[in-house]
Scaffold this motif. Structure first.
Motif, PDB file in Angstrom:
ATOM      1  N   ILE A 200       0.829  -1.204   0.000  1.00  0.00           N
ATOM      2  CA  ILE A 200       0.000   0.000   0.000  1.00  0.00           C
ATOM      3  C   ILE A 200       0.866   1.257   0.000  1.00  0.00           C
ATOM      4  CG2 ILE A 200      -1.639   1.323   1.424  1.00  0.00           C
ATOM      5  CD1 ILE A 200      -2.887  -1.332   2.249  1.00  0.00           C
ATOM      6  N   GLY A 201       2.052   1.159   0.595  1.00  0.00           N
ATOM      7  CA  GLY A 201       2.956   2.311   0.638  1.00  0.00           C
ATOM      8  C   GLY A 201       3.636   2.642  -0.680  1.00  0.00           C
ATOM      9  N   ILE A 202       3.481   1.800  -1.684  1.00  0.00           N
ATOM     10  CA  ILE A 202       4.096   2.064  -2.997  1.00  0.00           C
ATOM     11  C   ILE A 202       3.311   3.171  -3.696  1.00  0.00           C
ATOM     12  CG2 ILE A 202       4.649   1.075  -5.247  1.00  0.00           C
ATOM     13  CD1 ILE A 202       4.917  -1.643  -3.878  1.00  0.00           C
ATOM     14  N   ASP A 203       4.008   4.124  -4.254  1.00  0.00           N
ATOM     15  CA  ASP A 203       3.378   5.244  -4.974  1.00  0.00           C
ATOM     16  C   ASP A 203       2.606   4.711  -6.180  1.00  0.00           C
ATOM     17  OD1 ASP A 203       2.674   7.593  -6.275  1.00  0.00           O
ATOM     18  OD2 ASP A 203       4.568   8.585  -5.824  1.00  0.00           O
ATOM     19  N   ASN A 204       1.337   5.120  -6.288  1.00  0.00           N
ATOM     20  CA  ASN A 204       0.471   4.636  -7.362  1.00  0.00           C
ATOM     21  C   ASN A 204       0.921   5.121  -8.741  1.00  0.00           C
ATOM     22  OD1 ASN A 204      -1.872   2.987  -7.794  1.00  0.00           O
ATOM     23  ND2 ASN A 204      -2.946   4.833  -8.477  1.00  0.00           N
ATOM     24  N   THR A 222       5.736  -8.182 -11.058  1.00  0.00           N
ATOM     25  CA  THR A 222       7.133  -8.654 -11.054  1.00  0.00           C
ATOM     26  C   THR A 222       8.141  -7.519 -11.208  1.00  0.00           C
ATOM     27  OG1 THR A 222       6.949  -9.106 -13.437  1.00  0.00           O
ATOM     28  CG2 THR A 222       6.531 -10.936 -11.918  1.00  0.00           C
ATOM     29  N   ARG A 223       7.757  -6.420 -11.844  1.00  0.00           N
ATOM     30  CA  ARG A 223       8.707  -5.325 -12.099  1.00  0.00           C
ATOM     31  C   ARG A 223       8.563  -4.154 -11.125  1.00  0.00           C
ATOM     32  NH1 ARG A 223      10.389  -6.068 -17.491  1.00  0.00           N
ATOM     33  NH2 ARG A 223      10.386  -8.332 -17.823  1.00  0.00           N
ATOM     34  N   ILE A 224       7.425  -4.060 -10.442  1.00  0.00           N
ATOM     35  CA  ILE A 224       7.215  -2.922  -9.542  1.00  0.00           C
ATOM     36  C   ILE A 224       6.982  -3.391  -8.102  1.00  0.00           C
ATOM     37  CG2 ILE A 224       5.761  -0.936  -9.007  1.00  0.00           C
ATOM     38  CD1 ILE A 224       5.095  -0.748 -11.993  1.00  0.00           C
ATOM     39  N   THR A 225       5.928  -4.201  -7.916  1.00  0.00           N
ATOM     40  CA  THR A 225       5.527  -4.566  -6.551  1.00  0.00           C
ATOM     41  C   THR A 225       6.616  -5.322  -5.805  1.00  0.00           C
ATOM     42  OG1 THR A 225       3.226  -4.714  -7.304  1.00  0.00           O
ATOM     43  CG2 THR A 225       3.765  -5.701  -5.177  1.00  0.00           C
ATOM     44  N   ARG A 230      11.003  -5.536  -1.592  1.00  0.00           N
ATOM     45  CA  ARG A 230      12.145  -6.399  -1.303  1.00  0.00           C
ATOM     46  C   ARG A 230      12.820  -6.081   0.033  1.00  0.00           C
ATOM     47  NH1 ARG A 230      16.561  -7.048  -5.919  1.00  0.00           N
ATOM     48  NH2 ARG A 230      16.840  -4.843  -5.411  1.00  0.00           N
ATOM     49  N   PRO A 231      12.970  -4.803   0.443  1.00  0.00           N
ATOM     50  CA  PRO A 231      13.566  -4.553   1.766  1.00  0.00           C
ATOM     51  C   PRO A 231      12.793  -5.209   2.904  1.00  0.00           C
ATOM     52  CG  PRO A 231      13.545  -2.541   0.459  1.00  0.00           C
ATOM     53  CD  PRO A 231      12.761  -3.542  -0.308  1.00  0.00           C
TER      54      PRO A 231
END
Length: 318
Positions: A200-204, A222-225, A230-231
């Motif tokens: 949810i914290g990933i910028d839309n 696979t390329r963004i989420t 990963r951290p």
């Protein structure tokens, strides 16, 4: 002259420290309960490490008891079952780490893709509920499913299909599958919520740009989420690696109902030490086992973190 300069520098540092304490006293007061809890719960009990090197005599107390060096550690390594309990502990925990990295991430991504927020909350609650159940409750739930005479699987599924009833609590071959299944059922909700919070914290805007470029939903995952969470994946993996020699006692003792026929598949370091403690009553031996597990876990965390730093320095824990 040189000593005067050192003293002056020390005084200046102390003055700056006091000034910072006055400036941030409100924040420090908020921090104080957590620090006190950490000291009382984590650091003061470390004094008990000495028990691992003593033969405890209750009449003499901990400090007065006789030192025995590494004799308590010999108990773990001299037994004929040391290979079995070590193998089971490490392999089960390694499998649990892998499952906790794959299945909860899949559920978290699926929940994030749902557009009906009420349904998301409902599924989160249902998935999270098993996490709060004690292993004793889980063991009774398992017994209601696996009982050879009246269990749901034998009575409702196998018997109507003409299959013979399975004596689950005496057949070793089924438990390397049952235990991971119970573990992931109980913990998937907790880890899914942790990963969902990271997603949810990933910028839309990343997804909007990928959609404009024609990226499919799978490519966005696979390329963004996954790269952006990963951290969190690495931190949780490092924390679990540190406990790879510590098994979930309830899972391996309560769920199989302490069945002796299943020891080759369910016996781990924690259950072995517990059973030996009940028989011998030697707390020095159990303390030695705990120190051994903690020491190995500490080394594994340092080693894994070192490997992560070599591959991707930014995502290392320290």
């Amino acid at each position: 002259m040189k000593s005067n300069n050192i003293n002056l520098k020390s005084q200046n540092m102390f003055v700056r420290f006091l000034r910072n304490v006055r400036k941030d006293k409100a924040l420090l007061m908020l921090l104080l309960p957590g620090v006190l809890y950490l000291i009382l719960n984590n650091y003061i009990p470390m004094f008990g490490v000495v028990i691992a090197f003593k033969h405890i005599d209750y009449s003499k107390g901990i400090l007065g008891s006789d030192w025995v060096g590494f004799d308590n550690f010999k108990f773990l390594f001299s037994t004929k079952e040391v290979w079995i309990i070590t193998r089971n502990t490490v392999l089960y925990n390694a499998l649990f780490i892998l499952l906790h990295l794959v299945i909860p991430v899949g559920f978290a991504i699926a929940l994030n893709e749902m557009r009906v927020r009420l349904a998301v909350r409902f599924y989160q609650s249902v998935m999270f509920l098993p996490y709060f159940l004690s292993m004793i409750v889980v063991s009774y739930l398992g017994y209601s499913l696996l009982n050879s005479e009246y269990g749901f699987i034998n009575k409702t599924l196998l018997e109507p299909l003409g299959f013979p009833a399975v004596s689950w609590y005496s057949e070793v071959k089924y438990w390397p599958y049952i235990l991971p299944l119970v573990n992931i059922w109980k913990s998937v909700g907790y880890y899914s919520i942790v990963y969902l919070a990271a997603i949810i914290g990933i910028d839309n805007e990343y997804y909007e740009a990928a959609h404009i470029d024609g990226a499919s939903k799978w490519q966005q995952i696979t390329r963004i989420t996954i790269p952006l969470i990963r951290p969190v994946l690495i931190i949780l993996m490092l924390l679990q690696v540190g406990k790879i020699f510590n098994a979930d006692f309830g899972l391996f003792y309560q769920v199989p109902l302490d069945s002796g026929a299943l020891y080759s598949a369910t016996q781990v370091i924690d259950t072995y030490v517990y059973r030996a403690l009940l028989t011998l009553g030697d707390i020095g031996m159990s303390s030695a086992a705990g120190l051994y597990q903690a020491s190995v876990g500490f080394v594994l965390v340092l080693t894994t973190n070192y490997v992560v730093r070599k591959i991707d320095k930014e995502n290392a824990l320290f």
